[in-house]
Design a protein around this motif. Structure first.
Motif, PDB file in Angstrom:
ATOM      1  N   ILE A 125      -8.253 -56.868  13.849  1.00  0.00           N
ATOM      2  CA  ILE A 125      -9.432 -56.109  14.229  1.00  0.00           C
ATOM      3  C   ILE A 125      -9.081 -55.352  15.562  1.00  0.00           C
ATOM      4  CG2 ILE A 125     -11.725 -56.290  14.930  1.00  0.00           C
ATOM      5  CD1 ILE A 125     -11.901 -58.482  12.764  1.00  0.00           C
ATOM      6  N   ILE A 126      -8.832 -56.142  16.483  1.00  0.00           N
ATOM      7  CA  ILE A 126      -8.700 -55.488  17.816  1.00  0.00           C
ATOM      8  C   ILE A 126      -7.490 -54.865  17.937  1.00  0.00           C
ATOM      9  CG2 ILE A 126      -8.601 -56.142  20.490  1.00  0.00           C
ATOM     10  CD1 ILE A 126     -10.411 -58.342  19.904  1.00  0.00           C
ATOM     11  N   VAL A 131      -9.129 -48.678  12.627  1.00  0.00           N
ATOM     12  CA  VAL A 131      -9.588 -49.112  11.282  1.00  0.00           C
ATOM     13  C   VAL A 131     -10.716 -49.714  11.129  1.00  0.00           C
ATOM     14  CG1 VAL A 131      -8.536 -50.359   9.350  1.00  0.00           C
ATOM     15  CG2 VAL A 131      -6.883 -49.327  10.774  1.00  0.00           C
ATOM     16  N   ASP A 132     -11.762 -49.390  10.282  1.00  0.00           N
ATOM     17  CA  ASP A 132     -12.869 -50.379   9.964  1.00  0.00           C
ATOM     18  C   ASP A 132     -12.459 -51.583   9.176  1.00  0.00           C
ATOM     19  OD1 ASP A 132     -14.522 -48.977  11.676  1.00  0.00           O
ATOM     20  OD2 ASP A 132     -15.090 -47.564  10.359  1.00  0.00           O
ATOM     21  N   PHE A 133     -12.749 -52.673   9.413  1.00  0.00           N
ATOM     22  CA  PHE A 133     -12.378 -53.862   8.549  1.00  0.00           C
ATOM     23  C   PHE A 133     -13.724 -54.404   7.825  1.00  0.00           C
ATOM     24  CE2 PHE A 133      -8.771 -53.866  11.124  1.00  0.00           C
ATOM     25  CZ  PHE A 133      -7.621 -54.420  10.438  1.00  0.00           C
ATOM     26  N   ASP A 134     -13.594 -54.621   6.515  1.00  0.00           N
ATOM     27  CA  ASP A 134     -14.515 -55.137   5.810  1.00  0.00           C
ATOM     28  C   ASP A 134     -14.072 -56.618   5.119  1.00  0.00           C
ATOM     29  OD1 ASP A 134     -16.412 -55.776   3.475  1.00  0.00           O
ATOM     30  OD2 ASP A 134     -17.251 -53.876   3.789  1.00  0.00           O
ATOM     31  N   LEU A 135     -14.657 -57.693   5.738  1.00  0.00           N
ATOM     32  CA  LEU A 135     -14.148 -59.034   5.667  1.00  0.00           C
ATOM     33  C   LEU A 135     -15.174 -59.904   4.669  1.00  0.00           C
ATOM     34  CD1 LEU A 135     -12.828 -59.995   9.157  1.00  0.00           C
ATOM     35  CD2 LEU A 135     -11.496 -58.730   7.422  1.00  0.00           C
ATOM     36  N   PHE A 150     -18.097 -59.551   7.298  1.00  0.00           N
ATOM     37  CA  PHE A 150     -18.091 -59.341   8.652  1.00  0.00           C
ATOM     38  C   PHE A 150     -17.443 -57.961   8.276  1.00  0.00           C
ATOM     39  CE2 PHE A 150     -16.027 -58.968  12.875  1.00  0.00           C
ATOM     40  CZ  PHE A 150     -17.032 -59.466  13.425  1.00  0.00           C
ATOM     41  N   ASP A 151     -18.333 -57.023   9.019  1.00  0.00           N
ATOM     42  CA  ASP A 151     -18.134 -55.558   8.958  1.00  0.00           C
ATOM     43  C   ASP A 151     -17.971 -54.785  10.302  1.00  0.00           C
ATOM     44  OD1 ASP A 151     -17.950 -52.885   8.295  1.00  0.00           O
ATOM     45  OD2 ASP A 151     -20.043 -52.461   7.633  1.00  0.00           O
ATOM     46  N   THR A 152     -16.693 -54.389  10.528  1.00  0.00           N
ATOM     47  CA  THR A 152     -16.463 -53.806  11.915  1.00  0.00           C
ATOM     48  C   THR A 152     -17.067 -52.695  12.424  1.00  0.00           C
ATOM     49  OG1 THR A 152     -14.407 -53.081  11.592  1.00  0.00           O
ATOM     50  CG2 THR A 152     -14.392 -55.571  12.196  1.00  0.00           C
ATOM     51  N   ALA A 153     -17.366 -51.657  11.220  1.00  0.00           N
ATOM     52  CA  ALA A 153     -18.070 -50.590  11.368  1.00  0.00           C
ATOM     53  C   ALA A 153     -19.179 -50.607  12.152  1.00  0.00           C
ATOM     54  CB  ALA A 153     -18.104 -49.738  10.164  1.00  0.00           C
ATOM     55  N   ALA A 154     -20.077 -51.563  11.850  1.00  0.00           N
ATOM     56  CA  ALA A 154     -21.519 -51.892  12.413  1.00  0.00           C
ATOM     57  C   ALA A 154     -21.302 -52.349  13.860  1.00  0.00           C
ATOM     58  CB  ALA A 154     -22.301 -52.814  11.672  1.00  0.00           C
ATOM     59  N   PRO A 163     -14.479 -50.292  24.453  1.00  0.00           N
ATOM     60  CA  PRO A 163     -13.581 -50.773  23.849  1.00  0.00           C
ATOM     61  C   PRO A 163     -13.659 -52.169  23.118  1.00  0.00           C
ATOM     62  CG  PRO A 163     -12.799 -50.607  25.868  1.00  0.00           C
ATOM     63  CD  PRO A 163     -14.362 -50.050  25.771  1.00  0.00           C
ATOM     64  N   LEU A 164     -13.011 -52.288  21.919  1.00  0.00           N
ATOM     65  CA  LEU A 164     -12.787 -53.675  21.356  1.00  0.00           C
ATOM     66  C   LEU A 164     -12.224 -54.658  22.129  1.00  0.00           C
ATOM     67  CD1 LEU A 164     -12.069 -52.907  17.586  1.00  0.00           C
ATOM     68  CD2 LEU A 164     -14.480 -53.570  18.531  1.00  0.00           C
TER      69      LEU A 164
END
Lengths: 189, 121
Positions: A125-126, A131-135, A150-154, A163-164
């Motif tokens: 993820i970091i 990339v957006d991850f949808d887990l 877990f949705d990293t786009a949100a 930054p992440l």
């Protein structure tokens, strides 16, 4: 590779290198069906049927700069799944992306452990802010279903231009993943 | 339970800090995460960088992952990229070596020459 989560990281890296902007990861531990299933779906460049077949051969790599044409990531994952009466399926469409489904027999003596899912997901993820991850982690056990999404786009939307790799954000993602993995009993699979 | 409201607080704090120091990325860390890198421990290397950044509250570094680049015998491989300086590539990295690189190179600005396997492009 010593465990399934390292294979998963390798597969995620393939997706990222295929210019995926969205990667969906599902880990499903289904105790009644005695199955551990990993699904990775990306919207990267995809592969035609010839490349798809070649990708499962140990003597193929998409890396042009490589002198020795060896690519062991996918063949080893496939071999490790099949050694447990599991199966390994890859489907792809040029221009649309690739879906990979890998099944392991959960209680098979040769099944490698799931391993450190948290570090795989945290790094991915970091390490790939583009990339957006949808887990989704799902455990089906004793008539109950527990899941973690877990949705990293949100998260990125909430963070704006932070930054992440900002220390508190690393901590936030790490803790969220830890809770999710604990709540779905994926720690010692 | 972590919620999006927690993120909002983090964002406000980070924005305050960025106002003070300008929000520039000083050093970019690139961890090689190809198949051979992963098999040799690159995930642990990545994790240790993230832990160190978090523990030392380093707000001006960026970490990303990339595929391998033909240094398979020296995996795990890490690039440190700083503006106006030649790129430094560290090889055969471990969790302990990462900690040393963070202290020496990233915090104190001294390249750890013992671990360097390549410099420049």
């Amino acid at each position: 590779m010593q465990d399934i989560s390292l294979h998963l990281l390798d597969i995620i890296e393939n997706s990222a290198r295929a210019n995926a902007r969205n990667i969906k990861v599902r880990v499903i531990r289904n105790v009644p069906q005695n199955r551990l299933r990993i699904i990775v779906e990306d919207d990267g460049v995809g592969m035609d049927s010839h490349t798809l077949e070649m990708a499962q051969s140990p003597f193929y790599t998409s890396k042009e700069e490589r002198e020795k044409k060896v690519g062991l990531g996918i063949p080893l994952f496939k071999q490790n799944a099949e050694a447990t009466n599991g199966c390994f399926k890859m489907a792809s469409e040029p221009g649309f992306g690739t879906v990979l489904t890998v099944d392991f027999e959960l209680d098979h003596i040769d099944r490698m452990p799931l391993g450190n899912l948290k570090d795989t997901l945290l790094g991915a993820i970091i390490g790939h802010p583009e990339v957006d991850f949808d887990l989704n982690l799902i455990t089906k056990e004793k008539g109950l279903e527990q899941s973690f999404h877990f949705d990293t786009a949100a998260i990125k939307e909430e963070l704006g231009d932070i930054p992440l790799t900002y220390p508190d954000v690393i901590e936030y993602i790490d803790q969220s993943l830890l809770e999710g993995i604990q709540n779905t009993n994926m720690e010692d699979v | 339970m972590k919620t999006l409201a927690d993120l909002k607080k983090i964002r406000e704090k980070a924005q305050e800090e960025m106002k003070l120091r300008g929000g520039n990325v000083r050093i970019k860390i690139v961890v090689g995460m190809g198949t051979s890198g992963i098999a040799m421990g690159a995930r642990e290397v990545m994790k240790t960088f993230l832990e160190e950044i978090s523990n030392r509250n380093l707000t001006d570094v960026l970490v990303t992952q990339t595929g391998e680049k033909g240094l398979s015998s020296m995996e795990p491989v890490v690039d440190l990229i700083e503006d106006g300086k030649p790129k430094v590539t560290y090889g055969n990295m471990t969790s302990d070596k990462v900690k040393k690189v963070v202290v020496e190179h990233i915090v104190n600005g001294r390249v750890v020459s013992d671990y360097v396997v390549a410099t420049g492009n």
